[in-house]
Motif scaffolding. Sequence first.
Motif, PDB file in Angstrom:
ATOM      1  N   UNK A   2       0.572  -1.146   0.043  1.00 29.75           N
ATOM      2  CA  UNK A   2      -0.134  -0.090  -0.007  1.00 29.75           C
ATOM      3  C   UNK A   2       0.836   1.276  -0.085  1.00 29.75           C
ATOM      4  N   UNK A   3       2.071   1.208   0.755  1.00 31.49           N
ATOM      5  CA  UNK A   3       2.857   2.348   0.906  1.00 31.49           C
ATOM      6  C   UNK A   3       3.492   2.643  -0.574  1.00 31.49           C
ATOM      7  N   UNK A   4       4.101   1.332  -1.191  1.00 25.50           N
ATOM      8  CA  UNK A   4       4.705   1.681  -2.602  1.00 25.50           C
ATOM      9  C   UNK A   4       3.542   2.034  -3.539  1.00 25.50           C
ATOM     10  N   UNK A   9       1.591   6.264  -7.082  1.00 29.53           N
ATOM     11  CA  UNK A   9       0.446   7.599  -7.461  1.00 29.53           C
ATOM     12  C   UNK A   9       1.235   8.734  -7.365  1.00 29.53           C
ATOM     13  N   UNK A  10       1.706   9.181  -6.384  1.00 27.12           N
ATOM     14  CA  UNK A  10       2.393  10.400  -6.246  1.00 27.12           C
ATOM     15  C   UNK A  10       3.425  10.937  -7.464  1.00 27.12           C
TER      16      UNK A  10
END
Length: 201
Positions: A2-4, A9-10
């Motif tokens: 989820x962090x990746x 996305x950023x």
Amino acid sequence: MCRELAVSLAHREDAAYFSARLPPGEMWRIFTAFKQKAVYLDIETSGGWQGTDDITVIGIYDGANVQTFVQGINLNDFEIAIANYDLVITFNGTAFDLPFIQSQFPGISLPPAHIDLRFLLKKVGYAGGLKKIEKELGIVRESSIDGMDGYDAVRLWQAYQWGDDAALETLIRYNRADIVHLEPLMEIGYSEMKRRLFGLD
């Protein structure tokens, strides 16, 4: 994960971010995300004629417009033009086109991401040179340049150097076909890899 995903996305508009994280064989995955900032590229060289092996013609195609850069005319303009793109797509550019360009334009800033169709198409069953693969996929060249290869490109440049302006026009048409035909090949390679990834029939 989820962090990746959040970080990805950023950086979804940053081709360099994905280029640094994906191995060359997986770069095809970013094609549609950066399609609007992609350029198809091919070079011609003098082939060692007169003891030198220089770039004679560079062609780029962004899906709408072709730009041609010719030694002795406007070749130096290429360095500015290529800076407008985030993704460069070639056929065998890893071994040939891009090293040649970097040698002739020291310090050039090429697009941060690169897809080499030679390797992508081999993954989906199309091996060999560009013209062979074109024929296998039904991509046809105009009769005046059909059957020409890199050796013919060198001979055309020689003829132009001897004063035959028509030879340069033919060489440019040959180069233009090389870059314009990369677009459908990229679409085919991407669609096939995506089909395999998702197990679609």
